[in-house]
Design an enzyme around this catalytic site. Structure first.
Site, PDB file in Angstrom:
ATOM      1  N   PRO A  80     -25.110 -54.024  -1.056  1.00 58.40           N
ATOM      2  CA  PRO A  80     -25.158 -52.622  -0.626  1.00 58.40           C
ATOM      3  C   PRO A  80     -23.773 -51.999  -0.614  1.00 58.40           C
ATOM      4  CG  PRO A  80     -26.614 -53.928   0.725  1.00 58.40           C
ATOM      5  CD  PRO A  80     -25.889 -54.900  -0.169  1.00 58.40           C
ATOM      6  N   CYS A  81     -23.684 -50.784  -1.173  1.00 60.89           N
ATOM      7  CA  CYS A  81     -22.382 -50.229  -1.512  1.00 60.89           C
ATOM      8  C   CYS A  81     -21.862 -49.192  -0.528  1.00 60.89           C
ATOM      9  CB  CYS A  81     -22.463 -49.585  -2.887  1.00 60.89           C
ATOM     10  SG  CYS A  81     -23.694 -48.251  -3.006  1.00 60.89           S
ATOM     11  N   GLN A  82     -22.585 -48.896   0.557  1.00 59.43           N
ATOM     12  CA  GLN A  82     -22.179 -47.785   1.413  1.00 59.43           C
ATOM     13  C   GLN A  82     -20.740 -47.859   1.923  1.00 59.43           C
ATOM     14  OE1 GLN A  82     -24.988 -49.499   1.664  1.00 59.43           O
ATOM     15  NE2 GLN A  82     -26.731 -48.220   2.213  1.00 59.43           N
ATOM     16  N   PRO A  83     -20.218 -49.028   2.321  1.00 56.18           N
ATOM     17  CA  PRO A  83     -18.850 -49.055   2.835  1.00 56.18           C
ATOM     18  C   PRO A  83     -17.797 -48.642   1.817  1.00 56.18           C
ATOM     19  CG  PRO A  83     -20.030 -51.038   3.466  1.00 56.18           C
ATOM     20  CD  PRO A  83     -20.876 -50.327   2.458  1.00 56.18           C
ATOM     21  N   PHE A  84     -18.148 -48.651   0.518  1.00 63.18           N
ATOM     22  CA  PHE A  84     -17.172 -48.361  -0.514  1.00 63.18           C
ATOM     23  C   PHE A  84     -17.483 -47.087  -1.281  1.00 63.18           C
ATOM     24  CE2 PHE A  84     -17.736 -52.936   0.041  1.00 63.18           C
ATOM     25  CZ  PHE A  84     -16.464 -53.282   0.468  1.00 63.18           C
TER      26      PHE A  84
END
Length: 409
Positions: A80-84
């Protein structure tokens, strides 16, 4: 014999469909989203582990796949890519990145890599994973791979590149970072781009042009059940006034419409509409009511159209609402790009040169697209906005930045 893949963070299977088209078999798929897992089950017979990755030991993953350590040909997945994500920078001026608990998925990917010891691996993420000066994610992966090599006596390499999907035949401008490695130390050579903008020197000289939204949609039947695709909300009646290929900027003092908005005061995809003769912009997983791209017929994209823009194989079935379909498709990797990379991995790492055939999921280039339709007149209910806002003053000076500064004071 098919090449064997272990798939993490599988979602609806965008990566897997591309690897499938290249001669790989998904021996186990893992995802925490029950809708994604149910949809995979509707369309493929892959063994699926449903739940957070932290709940499944590497032994369980291997047993479900029917494999021993070292037997898998590849480990694939997009944590999952949300932090980046870039949207995090837009909203907050920065992103929490590795301090975000969701970034633990990177550690879990490395844990499975260490325990399953595949012959190769592919990790996909948003470009924010490797922003210059903010590359904690890439650095963590490099350090993790080095630890695995010391602990397990392997020689895993790591090569990364940011790729725009449109440059490889996907009818969508979608940029992602791919990190690819081999257990025996071979360096991966990313394939050269194969497709170019329609008006570029390369395309005019006979190279393959970018695939467009019309290339993706041309042979589709008329859309049914338009009610669920109807645009709703405050700005719904403004969408028909925007030409194909334009967004809210059309209605600024620098556009060709009525100056209702300040220049660059909104998200780029606010009231964004597809153009038939260009690739789509990035499909969003959870769009707001005015978030595009919208169809040139002034509606949301159908499930079949969304799948075409992601170059999924035809015939996929969904038993969920349209919002769930949008989320599943918007979170996925374009399958044609995955196919291109999978063929290269098979040839370079797995001694399968037969894999270097043309990708099968790239849409066929069509003849000239139909002409754009005329836009409508702006309704009176929007005219009170004329010249009511100014242009964005520049980076760090917008209303959001001012609000954050006041909150911090």
């Amino acid at each position: 014999m098919k090449l064997r893949a272990i798939s993490l963070f599988t979602g609806v299977g965008g990566l897997d469909f591309g690897f499938e088209a290249s001669g790989f078999e998904t021996r186990v798929a893992l995802d925490f989203d029950p809708v994604a897992c149910a949809t995979v089950g509707l369309n493929r017979d892959w063994p699926v582990l449903e739940g957070p990755i932290t709940e499944f030991s590497s032994r369980t993953i291997l047993e479900t796949a029917g494999l021993n350590p070292g037997e898998a040909d590849i480990l694939i997945g997009g944590p999952p890519c949300q932090p980046f994500s870039k949207s995090g920078y837009w909203a907050r001026g920065d992103s929490r990145r590795l301090s975000d608990p969701r970034a633990d998925t990177l550690s879990e990917y490395l844990r499975v890599l260490r325990d399953t010891l595949p012959k190769s691996f592919l990790l996909e993420n948003v470009p924010g994973l490797a922003y210059q000066g903010k590359s904690e994610g890439i650095n963590a992966l490099v350090a993790g791979v080095e630890d695995i090599n010391r602990e397990r006596g392997t020689s895993y390499t790591l090569e990364s590149r940011s790729i725009n999907s449109a440059d490889y035949g996907v009818p969508q401008l979608r940029e992602r970072v791919f990190i690819i490695g081999s257990r025996d130390g071979k360096r991966f050579n990313f394939p050269a781009r194969t497709h170019f903008p329609v008006d570029s020197e390369e395309a005019l000289a006979g190279r393959e042009r970018h695939r467009t939204a019309w290339d993706a949609f041309a042979d589709l039947p008329p859309v049914e059940n338009r009610e669920c695709l109807q645009v709703k909300g405050k700005w719904a009646d403004l969408l028909p006034t925007i030409p194909e290929g334009q967004n809210y900027l059309w209605h600024t003092d620098r556009g060709g419409g009525v100056p209702l908005f300040g220049w660059r005061r909104r998200y780029w995809n606010f009231l964004l509409k597809l153009a038939k003769d260009r690739p789509s912009w990035t499909i969003q997983a959870q769009p707001g009511p005015a978030t595009g791209p919208f169809h040139w017929d002034n509606r949301r994209l159908s499930a079949q159209e969304l799948c075409r823009l992601q170059t999924f194989p035809d015939g996929l079935r969904f038993q969920c609402g349209h919002a769930d379909v949008q989320k599943l498709v918007g979170n996925a990797v374009p399958s044609a790009l995955a196919e291109v990379l999978a063929r290269e991995i098979a040839a370079q790492f797995l001694e399968a040169p037969y894999a270097l055939r043309p990708a099968t999921l790239i849409p066929v280039a069509q003849d000239a697209a139909p002409l754009a339709t005329n836009e409508h007149k702006v309704a009176n209910k929007y005219l009170h906005l004329v010249s009511s806002d100014s242009a964005h003053p520049g980076t760090g000076r917008g209303r959001g930045a001012a609000f954050r500064k006041s909150e911090a004071a």
